[in-house]
Each structure stands twice: as structure tokens, then as C-alpha cells.
Design a protein around this motif. Structure first.
Motif, PDB file in Angstrom:
ATOM      1  N   HIS A 121       0.816  -1.208   0.000  1.00 30.05           N
ATOM      2  CA  HIS A 121       0.000   0.000   0.000  1.00 30.05           C
ATOM      3  C   HIS A 121       0.855   1.267   0.000  1.00 30.05           C
ATOM      4  N   TYR A 122       2.161   1.126   0.270  1.00 35.95           N
ATOM      5  CA  TYR A 122       3.030   2.301   0.253  1.00 35.95           C
ATOM      6  C   TYR A 122       3.330   2.784  -1.165  1.00 35.95           C
ATOM      7  N   GLU A 123       2.981   1.989  -2.160  1.00 36.17           N
ATOM      8  CA  GLU A 123       3.076   2.486  -3.532  1.00 36.17           C
ATOM      9  C   GLU A 123       2.207   3.731  -3.713  1.00 36.17           C
ATOM     10  N   GLU A 124       1.151   3.822  -2.893  1.00 33.01           N
ATOM     11  CA  GLU A 124       0.205   4.941  -3.018  1.00 33.01           C
ATOM     12  C   GLU A 124       0.777   6.260  -2.514  1.00 33.01           C
ATOM     13  N   VAL A 125       1.920   6.214  -1.817  1.00 37.52           N
ATOM     14  CA  VAL A 125       2.580   7.456  -1.394  1.00 37.52           C
ATOM     15  C   VAL A 125       4.020   7.508  -1.922  1.00 37.52           C
ATOM     16  N   GLU A 174     -12.507  17.555  -3.357  1.00 36.60           N
ATOM     17  CA  GLU A 174     -12.138  17.844  -1.968  1.00 36.60           C
ATOM     18  C   GLU A 174     -11.074  16.886  -1.424  1.00 36.60           C
ATOM     19  N   ALA A 175     -10.869  15.755  -2.123  1.00 32.95           N
ATOM     20  CA  ALA A 175      -9.857  14.785  -1.680  1.00 32.95           C
ATOM     21  C   ALA A 175      -8.485  15.085  -2.264  1.00 32.95           C
ATOM     22  N   MET A 176      -8.428  16.040  -3.176  1.00 39.67           N
ATOM     23  CA  MET A 176      -7.164  16.403  -3.812  1.00 39.67           C
ATOM     24  C   MET A 176      -6.504  17.547  -3.037  1.00 39.67           C
ATOM     25  N   GLY A 177      -5.452  18.064  -3.588  1.00 34.79           N
ATOM     26  CA  GLY A 177      -4.780  19.193  -2.951  1.00 34.79           C
ATOM     27  C   GLY A 177      -3.469  18.798  -2.310  1.00 34.79           C
ATOM     28  N   GLU A 178      -2.770  19.768  -1.756  1.00 38.43           N
ATOM     29  CA  GLU A 178      -1.433  19.574  -1.204  1.00 38.43           C
ATOM     30  C   GLU A 178      -1.416  18.656   0.019  1.00 38.43           C
ATOM     31  N   ARG A 179      -2.525  18.593   0.738  1.00 41.90           N
ATOM     32  CA  ARG A 179      -2.548  17.828   1.980  1.00 41.90           C
ATOM     33  C   ARG A 179      -2.897  16.357   1.770  1.00 41.90           C
ATOM     34  N   ILE A 180      -3.002  15.939   0.500  1.00 41.35           N
ATOM     35  CA  ILE A 180      -3.392  14.552   0.222  1.00 41.35           C
ATOM     36  C   ILE A 180      -2.394  13.562   0.811  1.00 41.35           C
ATOM     37  N   TRP A 181      -1.086  13.882   0.751  1.00 41.51           N
ATOM     38  CA  TRP A 181      -0.071  12.935   1.222  1.00 41.51           C
ATOM     39  C   TRP A 181      -0.080  12.855   2.741  1.00 41.51           C
ATOM     40  N   GLU A 182      -0.243  13.990   3.380  1.00 37.35           N
ATOM     41  CA  GLU A 182      -0.344  14.000   4.836  1.00 37.35           C
ATOM     42  C   GLU A 182      -1.550  13.182   5.292  1.00 37.35           C
ATOM     43  N   ARG A 183      -2.658  13.303   4.552  1.00 33.25           N
ATOM     44  CA  ARG A 183      -3.858  12.547   4.910  1.00 33.25           C
ATOM     45  C   ARG A 183      -3.647  11.056   4.676  1.00 33.25           C
ATOM     46  N   ARG A 184      -3.002  10.705   3.592  1.00 31.89           N
ATOM     47  CA  ARG A 184      -2.767   9.280   3.321  1.00 31.89           C
ATOM     48  C   ARG A 184      -1.832   8.661   4.348  1.00 31.89           C
ATOM     49  N   TYR A 185      -0.815   9.392   4.773  1.00 31.95           N
ATOM     50  CA  TYR A 185       0.048   8.877   5.840  1.00 31.95           C
ATOM     51  C   TYR A 185      -0.793   8.554   7.077  1.00 31.95           C
ATOM     52  N   ARG A 186      -1.668   9.468   7.453  1.00 34.39           N
ATOM     53  CA  ARG A 186      -2.510   9.267   8.628  1.00 34.39           C
ATOM     54  C   ARG A 186      -3.433   8.068   8.448  1.00 34.39           C
ATOM     55  N   GLN A 205      14.101   9.142  -3.657  1.00 33.57           N
ATOM     56  CA  GLN A 205      14.799   9.227  -2.370  1.00 33.57           C
ATOM     57  C   GLN A 205      14.071  10.169  -1.421  1.00 33.57           C
ATOM     58  N   ARG A 206      13.573  11.289  -1.951  1.00 31.10           N
ATOM     59  CA  ARG A 206      12.807  12.214  -1.119  1.00 31.10           C
ATOM     60  C   ARG A 206      11.492  11.579  -0.670  1.00 31.10           C
ATOM     61  N   ALA A 207      10.824  10.885  -1.595  1.00 35.40           N
ATOM     62  CA  ALA A 207       9.543  10.246  -1.262  1.00 35.40           C
ATOM     63  C   ALA A 207       9.738   9.161  -0.203  1.00 35.40           C
ATOM     64  N   PHE A 208      10.794   8.366  -0.327  1.00 38.74           N
ATOM     65  CA  PHE A 208      11.082   7.335   0.676  1.00 38.74           C
ATOM     66  C   PHE A 208      11.396   7.974   2.027  1.00 38.74           C
ATOM     67  N   SER A 209      12.202   9.026   2.023  1.00 36.63           N
ATOM     68  CA  SER A 209      12.560   9.691   3.277  1.00 36.63           C
ATOM     69  C   SER A 209      11.328  10.230   3.984  1.00 36.63           C
ATOM     70  N   GLN A 210      10.428  10.857   3.236  1.00 34.01           N
ATOM     71  CA  GLN A 210       9.205  11.405   3.826  1.00 34.01           C
ATOM     72  C   GLN A 210       8.273  10.293   4.309  1.00 34.01           C
ATOM     73  N   MET A 211       8.192   9.210   3.548  1.00 29.92           N
ATOM     74  CA  MET A 211       7.353   8.077   3.948  1.00 29.92           C
ATOM     75  C   MET A 211       7.861   7.456   5.244  1.00 29.92           C
ATOM     76  N   LEU A 212       9.176   7.225   5.347  1.00 24.86           N
ATOM     77  CA  LEU A 212       9.753   6.627   6.548  1.00 24.86           C
ATOM     78  C   LEU A 212       9.542   7.533   7.762  1.00 24.86           C
ATOM     79  N   SER A 213       9.680   8.834   7.551  1.00 32.94           N
ATOM     80  CA  SER A 213       9.503   9.784   8.655  1.00 32.94           C
ATOM     81  C   SER A 213       8.069   9.794   9.166  1.00 32.94           C
ATOM     82  N   ALA A 214       7.111   9.711   8.238  1.00 38.62           N
ATOM     83  CA  ALA A 214       5.701   9.884   8.597  1.00 38.62           C
ATOM     84  C   ALA A 214       5.010   8.597   9.035  1.00 38.62           C
ATOM     85  N   THR A 215       5.541   7.434   8.662  1.00 39.97           N
ATOM     86  CA  THR A 215       4.783   6.194   8.897  1.00 39.97           C
ATOM     87  C   THR A 215       5.531   5.136   9.706  1.00 39.97           C
ATOM     88  N   SER A 216       6.688   5.491  10.272  1.00 42.63           N
ATOM     89  CA  SER A 216       7.337   4.554  11.205  1.00 42.63           C
ATOM     90  C   SER A 216       6.744   4.813  12.577  1.00 42.63           C
TER      91      SER A 216
END
Length: 354
Positions: A136-140, A158-170, A230-241
Motif C-alpha cells: 500500500h506504500y506504492e500509493e505514497v 475535496e480529496a485532492m490538494g497539497e494535503r493529500i499525502w499528509e492525509r494518506r500517511y494518517r 529518495q525524497r519520497a522514501f525519506s518522507q514516507m519513513l519519517s511519517a509512517t514509522s
């Protein structure tokens, strides 16, 4: 002994764990060539064998108990070694207790559901180890690097926008917490490959005919997005560990190191679950005793009533039995030698007498 083993494994994998709440920079924080204290490849062969045996033991207990399950998520860039990790680490377990699911580009039917739906459909059952080859991490990750994929998901405005990734992490964190609170441990492994090692593996896939089928020109096109990934992986690891589902960054430049580390993380998870074989009730024990007596009564003349019990007793006395056996064999050989000498002496005397 079990506690000591658990402590050793926990210490071994600690440098690989992404501390919940920490901010990760892959280039600075994790070395793809890290050897985890292992000196040579030959040193790792026995370690991996031991790890596989340990996994096989715990997987049998997990399947027998049927109250917990394990989901292992594998993420990596192309040529990161996901298939090889699955093949080697899981080589000793019962295939009936393992379910592997690979996720490619979502189909039109899958896109008609929410983005987590197809992953929910392939979750392991209680008593199973489920493996997501990509998850499921392919989605971020892929979708974040290629945001045009969002257009295919037909999301409401309403599901789009800049905060979509923050919402998906949550949402992902909440989903994984739901799984763990219901008895399913989530093991997340990111196989961390260097850009140079990926280049070498791509060339090998081209140069070795038997590996040509693994190579795709699209892999090289994705390589041009290396920094974005590399940036996407770094952000994913930070937000979902998280505390309930931490990430482990596996050094993947040496395949043998990656496999040992992956086996250690999975073993640590199973040891923490500590599955046990179900206890048999007193009534069931009485029934077993009755059935055992009936089976022993059926033994043919000259056969052991319970061959298995006899073999176990022999194993318990193995040291003494082997010692006695060696002494008896030596005695027989010595006696045989004396008889041979007497025969030769008598034979020689007879000839001279004639």
C-alpha cells in the motif's frame, strides 16, 4: 536461552529501525553498504541457516495457534532484491502457511474502490504470514513521484490538494494500528539500494541471457527519477514509522546481508508474538490414551507396540547408546581379529604337520 536469543536479535536489528517520530534523510542516515557487523559472506551463511530454522519453528507454532497473523511489507526500487529476499528467507517455512501478493499497476476494477481496498483483499488470515511484494506504500511513493496517476483514481475535488499525502500517511497509520490491535503484526522492510549497485544489477540483467526477462526499459526510465524517489522514501519513513508498525531500513547492496537482516526482523516479530501450540484438555488426553492403547494392541507379533516412543527413548539415551555401540563394535572387531589369527596359526601348523 530464548530470552538471550531474543535480546541478541533485538540488538542486531536496532540500527536498522526507524525511530518513530524521527525525521529521516536516507542519504545521511542509512548506508546501503552497511554490513551489520558481519565480516564475510561465509560468516553469514550459517547465520541465515539458523534464522531460517528459527522462522520455520515459529511459523509452525503460529499456524497451530491461529490467533495471530503477520503481514510483511517489502518496498524497494527496481533490482532492490525483493524476490530474492522472499525466496531465501522463507525457504524453510511451510508454503501452506505463507501467502505472497504482488501489486502491479491497479486495474480499472480496482480503481473503482478506495486506494486501500485491493490491499485489504490480500491480507493474511490468522495463523498465516502474508507478504506484500510492493504494498500500500506504492500509493505514497510511485503515485507521489508521478502525480498524474491520481487522475486515474477519480477522486472527488475535496480529496485532492497539497494535503493529500499528509492525509494518506494518517490513514495508513490508522489502518495498520487497526490490524495490530486485532492480532496482526505489521513488519515493514525497505530494501535500501545505492544508485551504483542498481546500475550494476541492471547491466547484469542485460548481459546474462537468463536474466533478460527481468529487465524492462521502463526500469531505466524510472531511474531518472532517483532523487524524487529518495525524497519520497525519506518522507514516507519519517511519517509512517510508528510504535505499532515501525520501518526497518535494510542495507541491500549486499544481497546476503539483506537476507540475514530481513530474516532477523521477521524472527524478532515472531519471538515477540511468542505463539504456542494449543494445550489439550484433560478429556482429550484421556481419549488420546484410549486410542493409543487400541493402536498398540494392533501391533503385529515381534513389532514394537509404540515404535515412536522407542525411538525417542533411544534418542534420549543417544550419548550412552553411541558409546556402548562403539565399545561393542570394537569388541567384535577385536574378537574377529583373534579368531582370524587362530585360524591362520592352525592352518599353518596343519601344513607343516603334513
Amino acid at each position: 536461552m530464548a530470552d538471550e536469543r531474543a535480546e541478541r536479535i533485538a540488538a542486531f536489528i536496532k540500527p536498522l529501525r526507524v525511530a518513530p517520530g524521527s525525521k529521516v534523510d536516507l542519504l545521511q542516515d542509512f548506508d546501503p553498504g552497511y554490513k551489520a557487523g558481519l565480516l564475510k559472506k561465509k560468516d553469514g551463511v550459517e547465520l541465515l541457516r539458523t534464522g531460517i530454522e528459527l522462522l520455520a519453528d515459529y511459523q509452525r507454532r503460529l499456524a497451530a495457534q491461529r490467533t495471530h497473523g503477520v503481514l510483511m511489507c517489502l518496498q524497494a526500487l527496481d533490482a532492490g532484491g525483493k524476490d530474492g529476499t522472499i525466496r531465501h528467507v522463507m525457504s524453510g517455512v511451510n508454503p501452506q502457511g505463507v501467502h505472497v501478493a504482488g501489486f502491479k499497476v491497479p486495474s480499472a476494477g480496482e480503481l473503482d474502490h478506495d486506494y486501500l481496498w485491493r490491499y485489504v483483499s490480500d491480507l493474511p488470515r490468522r495463523g498465516e504470514i502474508g507478504i506484500f511484494n510492493r504494498s500500500h506504500y506504492e500509493e505514497v511513493l510511485v503515485v507521489r513521484v508521478h502525480p498524474e496517476h491520481l487522475d486515474r483514481q477519480e477522486l472527488p475535488p475535496e480529496a485532492m490538494g497539497e494535503r493529500i499525502w499528509e492525509r494518506r500517511y494518517r490513514e495508513i497509520n490508522d489502518w495498520e494500528r487497526h490490524l495490530t490491535e486485532n492480532g496482526f503484526s505489521v513488519v515493514k522492510l525497505f530494501l535500501n539500494l545505492s544508485k551504483e549497485e542498481q546500475r550494476t544489477r541492471f547491466l547484469k540483467r542485460i548481459d546474462v541471457p537468463e536474466r533478460n526477462w527481468k529487465f524492462s526499459a521502463s526500469d531505466v526510465r524510472e531511474r531518472t527519477y532517483w532523487d524524487d524517489y529518495q525524497r519520497a522514501f525519506s518522507q514516507m519513513l519519517s511519517a509512517t514509522s510508528t510504535r505499532w508498525a515501525p520501518w526497518y531500513v535494510i542495507p541491500a547492496d549486499r544481497k546476503w546481508v539483506a537476507r540475514i537482516c530481513a530474516a532477523a526482523v521477521l524472527a524478532h516479530t515472531l519471538i515477540d508474538i511468542d505463539p504456542r501450540y494449543p494445550e489439550v484438555s484433560k478429556k482429550a488426553h484421556r481419549e488420546l490414551a484410549e486410542v493409543k492403547q487400541d493402536l498398540e494392541d494392533e501391533a503385529p507379533a515381534g513389532a514394537a507396540a509404540d515404535p515412536y516412543a522407542a525411538s525417542v527413548a533411544g534418542a534420549h539415551n543417544g550419548g550412552r547408546s553411541r558409546t556402548k555401540g562403539k565399545k561393542a563394535k570394537k569388541k567384535r572387531e577385536k574378537e574377529k581379529g583373534r579368531k582370524k589369527e587362530r585360524k591362520q596359526t592352525l592352518g599353518a601348523g596343519g601344513r607343516h604337520g603334513r
